[in-house]
Design a protein around this motif. Sequence first.
Motif, PDB file in Angstrom:
ATOM      1  N   ALA A 170      -2.561  -0.437   1.367  1.00  0.00           N
ATOM      2  CA  ALA A 170      -3.614   0.268   2.116  1.00  0.00           C
ATOM      3  C   ALA A 170      -4.488  -0.693   2.918  1.00  0.00           C
ATOM      4  O   ALA A 170      -4.862  -0.391   4.041  1.00  0.00           O
ATOM      5  N   ILE A 171      -4.818  -1.830   2.328  1.00  0.00           N
ATOM      6  CA  ILE A 171      -5.701  -2.766   3.038  1.00  0.00           C
ATOM      7  C   ILE A 171      -4.940  -3.937   3.658  1.00  0.00           C
ATOM      8  O   ILE A 171      -5.540  -4.854   4.203  1.00  0.00           O
ATOM      9  N   LYS A 172      -3.606  -3.883   3.539  1.00  0.00           N
ATOM     10  CA  LYS A 172      -2.709  -4.838   4.195  1.00  0.00           C
ATOM     11  C   LYS A 172      -2.956  -6.291   3.776  1.00  0.00           C
ATOM     12  O   LYS A 172      -3.150  -7.173   4.608  1.00  0.00           O
TER      13      LYS A 172
ATOM     14  N   VAL B 127      -5.713   7.745   2.766  1.00  0.00           N
ATOM     15  CA  VAL B 127      -6.383   6.458   2.536  1.00  0.00           C
ATOM     16  C   VAL B 127      -6.213   5.565   3.749  1.00  0.00           C
ATOM     17  O   VAL B 127      -7.174   4.982   4.262  1.00  0.00           O
ATOM     18  N   ARG B 128      -4.987   5.456   4.247  1.00  0.00           N
ATOM     19  CA  ARG B 128      -4.714   4.583   5.399  1.00  0.00           C
ATOM     20  C   ARG B 128      -5.482   5.050   6.646  1.00  0.00           C
ATOM     21  O   ARG B 128      -6.088   4.236   7.347  1.00  0.00           O
TER      22      ARG B 128
ATOM     23  N   VAL C  56     -13.240   0.047  -5.316  1.00  0.00           N
ATOM     24  CA  VAL C  56     -13.346   1.499  -5.186  1.00  0.00           C
ATOM     25  C   VAL C  56     -11.956   2.132  -5.128  1.00  0.00           C
ATOM     26  O   VAL C  56     -11.696   3.137  -5.794  1.00  0.00           O
ATOM     27  N   LEU C  57     -11.062   1.551  -4.358  1.00  0.00           N
ATOM     28  CA  LEU C  57      -9.702   2.104  -4.265  1.00  0.00           C
ATOM     29  C   LEU C  57      -9.010   2.107  -5.633  1.00  0.00           C
ATOM     30  O   LEU C  57      -8.337   3.066  -5.986  1.00  0.00           O
ATOM     31  N   HIS C  58      -9.198   1.044  -6.389  1.00  0.00           N
ATOM     32  CA  HIS C  58      -8.503   0.931  -7.676  1.00  0.00           C
ATOM     33  C   HIS C  58      -9.213   1.705  -8.788  1.00  0.00           C
ATOM     34  O   HIS C  58      -8.583   2.517  -9.471  1.00  0.00           O
ATOM     35  N   TYR C  59     -10.507   1.479  -8.961  1.00  0.00           N
ATOM     36  CA  TYR C  59     -11.205   2.055 -10.113  1.00  0.00           C
ATOM     37  C   TYR C  59     -11.736   3.465  -9.883  1.00  0.00           C
ATOM     38  O   TYR C  59     -11.770   4.265 -10.802  1.00  0.00           O
ATOM     39  N   TYR C  60     -12.173   3.776  -8.664  1.00  0.00           N
ATOM     40  CA  TYR C  60     -12.739   5.102  -8.410  1.00  0.00           C
ATOM     41  C   TYR C  60     -11.689   6.085  -7.901  1.00  0.00           C
ATOM     42  O   TYR C  60     -11.693   7.247  -8.248  1.00  0.00           O
TER      43      TYR C  60
END
Length: 158
Positions: free
Chosen positions: A130-132, A61-62, A115-119
């Motif tokens: 991840a998105i700082k 992801v990162r 998207v990161l959380h739900y998908y």
Amino acid sequence: MDAEKWFREAVERHRDMVFRLAYTYLRDPADADDVTQDVFVKLLRSGKRFEGDEHLRYWLVRVTINECKSLFRKPWRRVEDIEAYAETLQAPSEQHRDLLVRVMRLPEKYRVPMVLHYYIGLSTDEVARAIKVPAATVRTRLARGRARLKSMLEGEKR
């Protein structure tokens, strides 16, 4: 398990997640394909040992986010029509596809955490790392993103 077999299994398990995340940022399937390939080339070349699948997933992801941000700086970037691309996706139903199109219309600051959380299934703390941004910011963006989606849906029903 030998390194080649491990790498092949990692690609099989995480290719879709990396592509979806790249597409979320870039909104162009060709660019998302390129980023996906670059991420797995970096994984292959890294020789990195991971503590487990969650550690690998977070690393992917990162790296995907970093690759996307790097691509944004390229002068030739373009964005494809979201609806046209959504037609090519396999989704459980037409409603899922329509929802994805609406999510992709959201501004990046709401679209990416959603998207990161739900998908992809990251927790809010994982999304934050991840998105700082702080976890509270992620929760706020998720709530505001949901509110914007609701507003879109209500506006279309009128």
